[in-house]
Design a protein around this motif. Structure first.
Motif, PDB file in Angstrom:
ATOM      1  N   ASP A 114       0.852  -1.179   0.000  1.00  0.00           N
ATOM      2  CA  ASP A 114       0.000   0.000   0.000  1.00  0.00           C
ATOM      3  C   ASP A 114       0.891   1.233   0.000  1.00  0.00           C
ATOM      4  N   GLY A 115       0.934   1.923  -1.128  1.00  0.00           N
ATOM      5  CA  GLY A 115       1.781   3.099  -1.264  1.00  0.00           C
ATOM      6  C   GLY A 115       1.023   4.400  -1.177  1.00  0.00           C
ATOM      7  N   ARG A 116      -0.204   4.343  -0.659  1.00  0.00           N
ATOM      8  CA  ARG A 116      -0.981   5.581  -0.545  1.00  0.00           C
ATOM      9  C   ARG A 116      -0.245   6.593   0.319  1.00  0.00           C
ATOM     10  N   GLY A 117      -0.240   7.834  -0.131  1.00  0.00           N
ATOM     11  CA  GLY A 117       0.396   8.909   0.614  1.00  0.00           C
ATOM     12  C   GLY A 117       1.874   9.092   0.300  1.00  0.00           C
ATOM     13  N   LEU A 118       2.447   8.200  -0.494  1.00  0.00           N
ATOM     14  CA  LEU A 118       3.866   8.328  -0.828  1.00  0.00           C
ATOM     15  C   LEU A 118       4.070   9.279  -2.001  1.00  0.00           C
ATOM     16  N   ARG A 119       5.225   9.949  -1.985  1.00  0.00           N
ATOM     17  CA  ARG A 119       5.655  10.784  -3.101  1.00  0.00           C
ATOM     18  C   ARG A 119       6.792  10.039  -3.787  1.00  0.00           C
ATOM     19  N   VAL A 120       6.566   9.640  -5.023  1.00  0.00           N
ATOM     20  CA  VAL A 120       7.553   8.865  -5.766  1.00  0.00           C
ATOM     21  C   VAL A 120       7.945   9.628  -7.025  1.00  0.00           C
ATOM     22  N   VAL A 121       9.247   9.695  -7.261  1.00  0.00           N
ATOM     23  CA  VAL A 121       9.753  10.316  -8.483  1.00  0.00           C
ATOM     24  C   VAL A 121      10.380   9.225  -9.338  1.00  0.00           C
ATOM     25  N   VAL A 122       9.982   9.187 -10.587  1.00  0.00           N
ATOM     26  CA  VAL A 122      10.568   8.270 -11.561  1.00  0.00           C
ATOM     27  C   VAL A 122      11.527   9.078 -12.411  1.00  0.00           C
ATOM     28  N   VAL A 123      12.803   8.719 -12.373  1.00  0.00           N
ATOM     29  CA  VAL A 123      13.779   9.358 -13.239  1.00  0.00           C
ATOM     30  C   VAL A 123      14.079   8.374 -14.360  1.00  0.00           C
ATOM     31  N   ALA A 124      13.920   8.824 -15.585  1.00  0.00           N
ATOM     32  CA  ALA A 124      14.008   7.921 -16.729  1.00  0.00           C
ATOM     33  C   ALA A 124      14.898   8.501 -17.820  1.00  0.00           C
ATOM     34  N   VAL A 131       7.756   1.073   2.553  1.00  0.00           N
ATOM     35  CA  VAL A 131       6.766   0.535   3.492  1.00  0.00           C
ATOM     36  C   VAL A 131       7.453  -0.332   4.549  1.00  0.00           C
ATOM     37  N   ALA A 132       8.392  -1.170   4.138  1.00  0.00           N
ATOM     38  CA  ALA A 132       9.089  -2.035   5.093  1.00  0.00           C
ATOM     39  C   ALA A 132       9.904  -1.226   6.086  1.00  0.00           C
ATOM     40  N   LEU A 133      10.632  -0.222   5.600  1.00  0.00           N
ATOM     41  CA  LEU A 133      11.452   0.594   6.489  1.00  0.00           C
ATOM     42  C   LEU A 133      10.609   1.409   7.456  1.00  0.00           C
ATOM     43  N   ARG A 134       9.523   1.950   6.971  1.00  0.00           N
ATOM     44  CA  ARG A 134       8.663   2.744   7.861  1.00  0.00           C
ATOM     45  C   ARG A 134       8.027   1.856   8.920  1.00  0.00           C
ATOM     46  N   GLY A 135       7.716   0.621   8.559  1.00  0.00           N
ATOM     47  CA  GLY A 135       7.137  -0.293   9.536  1.00  0.00           C
ATOM     48  C   GLY A 135       8.139  -0.728  10.581  1.00  0.00           C
ATOM     49  N   ALA A 136       9.367  -0.969  10.170  1.00  0.00           N
ATOM     50  CA  ALA A 136      10.397  -1.460  11.088  1.00  0.00           C
ATOM     51  C   ALA A 136      11.109  -0.340  11.828  1.00  0.00           C
ATOM     52  N   MET A 137      11.300   0.791  11.130  1.00  0.00           N
ATOM     53  CA  MET A 137      12.050   1.924  11.704  1.00  0.00           C
ATOM     54  C   MET A 137      11.354   3.215  11.306  1.00  0.00           C
ATOM     55  N   PRO A 138      10.276   3.564  11.987  1.00  0.00           N
ATOM     56  CA  PRO A 138       9.444   4.692  11.543  1.00  0.00           C
ATOM     57  C   PRO A 138      10.162   6.028  11.392  1.00  0.00           C
ATOM     58  N   ASP A 139      11.229   6.269  12.132  1.00  0.00           N
ATOM     59  CA  ASP A 139      11.914   7.566  12.049  1.00  0.00           C
ATOM     60  C   ASP A 139      13.141   7.538  11.165  1.00  0.00           C
ATOM     61  N   SER A 140      13.418   6.413  10.504  1.00  0.00           N
ATOM     62  CA  SER A 140      14.666   6.297   9.745  1.00  0.00           C
ATOM     63  C   SER A 140      14.733   7.248   8.561  1.00  0.00           C
ATOM     64  N   ASP A 141      13.609   7.516   7.917  1.00  0.00           N
ATOM     65  CA  ASP A 141      13.661   8.418   6.768  1.00  0.00           C
ATOM     66  C   ASP A 141      13.947   9.856   7.206  1.00  0.00           C
ATOM     67  N   VAL A 142      13.544  10.225   8.392  1.00  0.00           N
ATOM     68  CA  VAL A 142      13.801  11.566   8.899  1.00  0.00           C
ATOM     69  C   VAL A 142      15.305  11.763   9.123  1.00  0.00           C
ATOM     70  N   ALA A 143      15.963  10.784   9.745  1.00  0.00           N
ATOM     71  CA  ALA A 143      17.398  10.894  10.007  1.00  0.00           C
ATOM     72  C   ALA A 143      18.182  10.936   8.699  1.00  0.00           C
ATOM     73  N   GLY A 144      17.839  10.099   7.760  1.00  0.00           N
ATOM     74  CA  GLY A 144      18.534  10.078   6.475  1.00  0.00           C
ATOM     75  C   GLY A 144      18.376  11.386   5.723  1.00  0.00           C
ATOM     76  N   ARG A 145      17.176  11.920   5.720  1.00  0.00           N
ATOM     77  CA  ARG A 145      16.942  13.180   5.032  1.00  0.00           C
ATOM     78  C   ARG A 145      17.700  14.318   5.707  1.00  0.00           C
ATOM     79  N   ALA A 146      17.794  14.301   7.039  1.00  0.00           N
ATOM     80  CA  ALA A 146      18.543  15.341   7.749  1.00  0.00           C
ATOM     81  C   ALA A 146      20.021  15.289   7.366  1.00  0.00           C
ATOM     82  N   ARG A 147      20.592  14.072   7.274  1.00  0.00           N
ATOM     83  CA  ARG A 147      21.988  13.949   6.856  1.00  0.00           C
ATOM     84  C   ARG A 147      22.160  14.453   5.429  1.00  0.00           C
TER      85      ARG A 147
END
Length: 176
Positions: free
Chosen positions: A12-22, A150-166
């Motif tokens: 379920d990818g509802r609410g996600l922002r995905v960019v396709v670079v082609a 989805v897997a990362l958010r389920g297992a580590m909900p704050d991981s995307d925040v730390a990565g984006r900050a770096r």
């Protein structure tokens, strides 16, 4: 080509922002890859999809980097490189692979890898998701990107925040 052992992904990818670079080289193959990616993102319910076209596979990492900096939850990188008679193939494949891998690891933002590295046109067409193709690598890359978010958010909900900050710190230090 082996498809044996491939997982069946339903996410379920509802609410996600995905960019396709082609990339733009090899229009017929790229049209198939892009259609497959769009179909997978539709199936996952991703509502916000942006497509960015770049000249070739070498340019995919810089476009993906900008997508991450702009807030993408995931990036799907699509390209095709056909082996020729010079080492150019090796350089482009290595640059695209290393650049996309580094971006994903550095930022924590998943990058679906849909870059075909083929010996000839027939191999590329067979993986492009076109009528008669045995594979649909654009679809697979988009599914993988969404499933990883989805897997990362389920297992580590704050991981995307730390990565984006770096990544923001890196971007600022480089004046981007």
């Amino acid at each position: 080509m082996s498809g044996a052992g491939a997982p069946t992904l339903t996410v379920d990818g509802r609410g996600l922002r995905v960019v396709v670079v082609a990339a733009s080289w090899h229009t017929q193959v790229m049209d198939g890859l892009l259609a497959g990616a769009r179909r997978a993102l539709d199936e996952a319910g991703v509502g916000e999809v942006t497509v960015v076209r770049v000249p070739g596979s070498f340019e995919l990492p810089v476009a993906a980097s900008r997508a991450v900096a702009a807030g993408a939850d995931a990036v799907v990188a699509l390209g095709v490189v056909i082996r020729g008679g010079t080492p150019h193939f090796d350089y482009v494949c290595q640059a695209a692979t290393l650049g996309l891998t580094d971006l994903s690891v550095r930022t924590g933002v998943p990058v679906g890898f849909g870059v075909l590295t083929c010996d000839d046109d027939a191999q590329a067409l067979d993986r492009a998701g076109l009528p008669g193709s045995r594979g649909d690598k654009g679809h697979e890359a988009a599914q993988a990107a969404v499933a990883t978010v989805v897997a990362l958010r389920g297992a580590m909900p704050d991981s995307d925040v730390a990565g984006r900050a770096r990544y923001e710190l890196h971007k600022t230090s480089r004046g981007l």
